[in-house]
Write an enzyme that holds these catalytic residues in place. Structure first.
Site, PDB file in Angstrom:
ATOM      1  N   SER A 184     -59.749  44.311   5.471  1.00  0.00           N
ATOM      2  CA  SER A 184     -59.741  45.043   6.733  1.00  0.00           C
ATOM      3  C   SER A 184     -58.789  46.227   6.568  1.00  0.00           C
ATOM      4  CB  SER A 184     -59.311  44.121   7.872  1.00  0.00           C
ATOM      5  OG  SER A 184     -59.288  44.851   9.087  1.00  0.00           O
ATOM      6  N   TYR A 212     -64.834  53.810  11.822  1.00  0.00           N
ATOM      7  CA  TYR A 212     -64.196  53.046  10.735  1.00  0.00           C
ATOM      8  C   TYR A 212     -63.387  51.889  11.337  1.00  0.00           C
ATOM      9  CZ  TYR A 212     -61.142  51.967   6.742  1.00  0.00           C
ATOM     10  OH  TYR A 212     -60.458  51.325   5.736  1.00  0.00           O
ATOM     11  N   LYS A 216     -63.477  47.724  10.771  1.00  0.00           N
ATOM     12  CA  LYS A 216     -62.325  46.940  10.299  1.00  0.00           C
ATOM     13  C   LYS A 216     -61.936  45.854  11.313  1.00  0.00           C
ATOM     14  CE  LYS A 216     -62.746  48.375   6.642  1.00  0.00           C
ATOM     15  NZ  LYS A 216     -62.814  47.644   5.362  1.00  0.00           N
TER      16      LYS A 216
HETATM   17  N1  LIG Z   1     -57.114  52.654   0.180  1.00  0.00           N
HETATM   18  C1  LIG Z   1     -56.525  52.356   1.316  1.00  0.00           C
HETATM   19  O1  LIG Z   1     -55.489  52.954   1.690  1.00  0.00           O
HETATM   20  C2  LIG Z   1     -57.083  51.312   2.214  1.00  0.00           C
HETATM   21  C3  LIG Z   1     -56.417  51.037   3.403  1.00  0.00           C
HETATM   22  C4  LIG Z   1     -56.929  50.067   4.243  1.00  0.00           C
HETATM   23  C5  LIG Z   1     -58.059  49.360   3.896  1.00  0.00           C
HETATM   24  N2  LIG Z   1     -58.709  49.646   2.732  1.00  0.00           N
HETATM   25  C6  LIG Z   1     -59.930  48.898   2.421  1.00  0.00           C
HETATM   26  O2  LIG Z   1     -59.912  48.493   1.072  1.00  0.00           O
HETATM   27  C7  LIG Z   1     -61.245  48.359   0.586  1.00  0.00           C
HETATM   28  C8  LIG Z   1     -61.357  48.998  -0.782  1.00  0.00           C
HETATM   29  O3  LIG Z   1     -61.168  50.377  -0.633  1.00  0.00           O
HETATM   30  P1  LIG Z   1     -60.606  51.336  -1.777  1.00  0.00           P
HETATM   31  O4  LIG Z   1     -59.399  51.979  -1.223  1.00  0.00           O
HETATM   32  O5  LIG Z   1     -60.548  50.645  -3.080  1.00  0.00           O
HETATM   33  O6  LIG Z   1     -61.768  52.440  -1.759  1.00  0.00           O
HETATM   34  P2  LIG Z   1     -62.659  53.041  -2.940  1.00  0.00           P
HETATM   35  O7  LIG Z   1     -61.837  53.323  -4.131  1.00  0.00           O
HETATM   36  O8  LIG Z   1     -63.401  54.172  -2.294  1.00  0.00           O
HETATM   37  O9  LIG Z   1     -63.655  51.848  -3.285  1.00  0.00           O
HETATM   38  C9  LIG Z   1     -64.638  51.458  -2.373  1.00  0.00           C
HETATM   39  C10 LIG Z   1     -65.680  50.657  -3.102  1.00  0.00           C
HETATM   40  O10 LIG Z   1     -66.693  50.307  -2.157  1.00  0.00           O
HETATM   41  C11 LIG Z   1     -67.953  50.608  -2.754  1.00  0.00           C
HETATM   42  N3  LIG Z   1     -69.005  50.871  -1.780  1.00  0.00           N
HETATM   43  C12 LIG Z   1     -69.063  51.851  -0.854  1.00  0.00           C
HETATM   44  N4  LIG Z   1     -70.232  51.793  -0.200  1.00  0.00           N
HETATM   45  C13 LIG Z   1     -70.934  50.768  -0.731  1.00  0.00           C
HETATM   46  C14 LIG Z   1     -72.217  50.222  -0.495  1.00  0.00           C
HETATM   47  N5  LIG Z   1     -73.045  50.737   0.409  1.00  0.00           N
HETATM   48  N6  LIG Z   1     -72.595  49.168  -1.221  1.00  0.00           N
HETATM   49  C15 LIG Z   1     -71.801  48.634  -2.163  1.00  0.00           C
HETATM   50  N7  LIG Z   1     -70.577  49.114  -2.454  1.00  0.00           N
HETATM   51  C16 LIG Z   1     -70.152  50.172  -1.737  1.00  0.00           C
HETATM   52  C17 LIG Z   1     -67.675  51.849  -3.582  1.00  0.00           C
HETATM   53  O11 LIG Z   1     -68.726  52.077  -4.482  1.00  0.00           O
HETATM   54  P3  LIG Z   1     -69.063  53.574  -4.984  1.00  0.00           P
HETATM   55  O12 LIG Z   1     -68.067  53.885  -6.053  1.00  0.00           O
HETATM   56  O13 LIG Z   1     -70.466  53.465  -5.469  1.00  0.00           O
HETATM   57  O14 LIG Z   1     -68.927  54.475  -3.794  1.00  0.00           O
HETATM   58  C18 LIG Z   1     -66.374  51.433  -4.217  1.00  0.00           C
HETATM   59  O15 LIG Z   1     -66.607  50.585  -5.299  1.00  0.00           O
HETATM   60  C19 LIG Z   1     -62.148  48.974   1.659  1.00  0.00           C
HETATM   61  O16 LIG Z   1     -62.771  47.951   2.378  1.00  0.00           O
HETATM   62  C20 LIG Z   1     -61.187  49.735   2.550  1.00  0.00           C
HETATM   63  O17 LIG Z   1     -61.627  49.829   3.878  1.00  0.00           O
HETATM   64  C21 LIG Z   1     -58.243  50.597   1.872  1.00  0.00           C
END
Ligand SMILES: NC(=O)c1ccc[n+]([C@@H]2O[C@H](COP(=O)([O-])OP(=O)(O)OC[C@H]3O[C@@H](n4cnc5c(N)ncnc54)[C@H](OP(=O)(O)O)[C@@H]3O)[C@@H](O)[C@H]2O)c1
Length: 421
Positions: A184, A212, A216
């Site tokens: 989340s 978004y 979440k």
């Molecule tokens: N980074 C932060 O600061 C932060 C903060 C709060 C929560 N989060 C949560 O953490 C989680 C991971 O995020 P992250 O920061 O690692 O982001 P990220 O680097 O952008 O990775 C997101 C991943 O989700 C995949 N994805 C997106 N759309 C998809 C779909 N339709 N089907 C299958 N896979 C899909 C992406 O694949 P592609 O490479 O093909 O796009 C990528 O592998 C998310 O749920 C995000 O909401 C992150």
């Protein structure tokens, strides 16, 4: 609107009350040997998903499924993960599982393909996510961020439930340890009302940050409801922190101010190695007895039991039933092609009512599932004191209203601001 939303998001991130508590966790010290475990991570090709796989692989699991929508990105990630030195000694199988969460058919195919390759599933990390996308929708007609981050993961989990439950039952009594971790975000504070989250027409009219936030909120509600319905599975949701990943890339494309904000976030964000700690702690680091089933954690291992979405059984139940109904509608839609393992009544069987599942289990005289650990009292937290900043909030809201035009958006922003203060 953008500035207000980002200010709210930034405030929620730096608000010290969100970070009081927590545990000391060092993956290299605290993750036990994972031999025999089967792990599935969605969005495993980059960011937090890939980093989680990297650190899990170093603990010698039996099989890790890296779910991703792009073959090229998945294969590049697998090559990189296999060649990284800390994993050189592992015998773990690492397999790409094609999965596009915005497509019902792809999710069905992914579940079918997983089941054909593995009869058990110990750890499911629902990590994939999108943020800051312009208006769009999934094949089911759901708002693109809610549909990807919540609905796709909901369907995947439901389809894998028989495997998860069987794995939980196979463990010796008392030592069952099957976990589902939902990513989340503290951005759930940006969500519109619960009613708007379930009304796709209304949700699609919200700004991207509210959309978004809605997804979440759904991640928190889903984890809590999964824990209530299937207590033999440990289901929790986590906020990872503010981590420098590709998640913020769409933000940079919106306008110059957003691009600058995105760059600042990239500069102040936690590196991805440390950013994966909260989800790793929940999935494989913490002992089962340390976790509260259904809870929401901020980094690291800081349980936010007062979170209103964790506490609301009504909202959890309503979201669950609404999502099931939506997916059933999708199956009836001829534009939604069924997966290869589709048979008549496929979704109906998948979504048989909770009590029916239990009756069926009893009939089969299976072992009783692991008792829910936490008592109701542990989750009962006294009502929050009334906010003391009423006057300050209303004058700030008034100024915001004077500064910005769109009444609907202002009302949303006002509610968010009030919630965060
Ligand atoms: N980074 C932060 O600061 C932060 C903060 C709060 C929560 N989060 C949560 O953490 C989680 C991971 O995020 P992250 O920061 O690692 O982001 P990220 O680097 O952008 O990775 C997101 C991943 O989700 C995949 N994805 C997106 N759309 C998809 C779909 N339709 N089907 C299958 N896979 C899909 C992406 O694949 P592609 O490479 O093909 O796009 C990528 O592998 C998310 O749920 C995000 O909401 C992150």
């Amino acid at each position: 609107m953008f500035i207000t939303a980002m200010a709210s998001f930034a405030w929620a991130n730096v608000n010290p009350t969100n970070y009081i508590g927590g545990v000391s966790f060092r993956p290299e010290r605290d993750i036990p040997n994972l031999s025999g475990k089967v792990v599935l991570v969605t969005g495993g090709n980059t960011g937090l998903g890939k980093e989680s796989i990297r650190q899990i692989l170093a603990r010698n699991p039996a099989h890790v499924f890296l779910a991703a929508r792009s073959e090229q990105n998945a294969k590049a990630a697998i090559e990189d993960l296999k060649s990284s030195s800390s994993n050189a000694n592992t015998d773990a199988k690492l397999t790409w599982l094609p999965l596009d969460l915005s497509s019902t058919k792809s999710v069905q195919d992914a579940a079918g393909s997983f089941k054909a390759q593995s009869s058990r599933l110990d750890i499911l990390i629902l990590n994939a996510g999108v943020m800051s996308l312009p208006p769009g929708e999934t094949d089911l007609g759901h708002e693109i961020q809610l549909g990807t981050n919540h609905t796709g993961h909901f369907l995947l989990t439901k389809l894998l439930l028989p495997t998860l439950l069987r794995t939980a039952e196979e463990e010796e009594a008392g030592s069952s340890d099957v976990r589902v971790v939902s990513l989340s975000s503290i951005g759930h504070n940006l969500a519109p009302s619960f009613e708007t989250i379930l009304d796709q027409k209304k949700l699609k009219r919200c700004n991207t940050h509210a959309r978004y936030g809605a997804s979440k909120v759904a991640n928190i509600l889903f984890a809590a409801e999964l824990a209530r319905r299937y207590p033999s599975i440990m289901a929790v949701s986590v906020h990872p922190g503010l981590i420098a990943t590709d998640l913020y890339a769409p933000l940079g494309k919106r306008n110059p101010v957003a691009a600058l904000g995105s760059r600042v976030l990239g500069a102040v964000g936690t590196p991805v190695e440390a950013g994966a700690r909260n989800q790793l702690w929940a999935a494989v680091g913490a002992k089962r007895a340390e976790l509260v089933n259904g809870a929401y954690y901020v980094p690291v291992g800081n349980c936010k039991v007062h979170n209103r979405y964790v506490r609301s059984e009504e909202m959890g139940k309503e979201l669950w039933e609404w999502t099931e109904k939506e997916l059933r509608k999708g199956n009836a839609n001829p534009s939604t092609a069924p997966g290869p393992d589709h048979k008549e009544g496929f979704l109906e069987r998948t979504f048989q009512p909770h009590h029916a599942h239990h009756e069926q289990q009893q009939q089969q005289e299976q072992k009783p599932v692991f008792e829910r650990r936490e008592s109701q009292e542990e989750m009962e937290i006294p009502a929050q004191p009334k906010p003391q900043h009423h006057r300050r909030r209303s004058s700030t809201l008034q100024r915001l209203k004077e500064y910005m035009g769109n009444q609907d958006e202002l009302d949303e922003a006002g509610k968010t601001y009030a919630k965060l203060m």
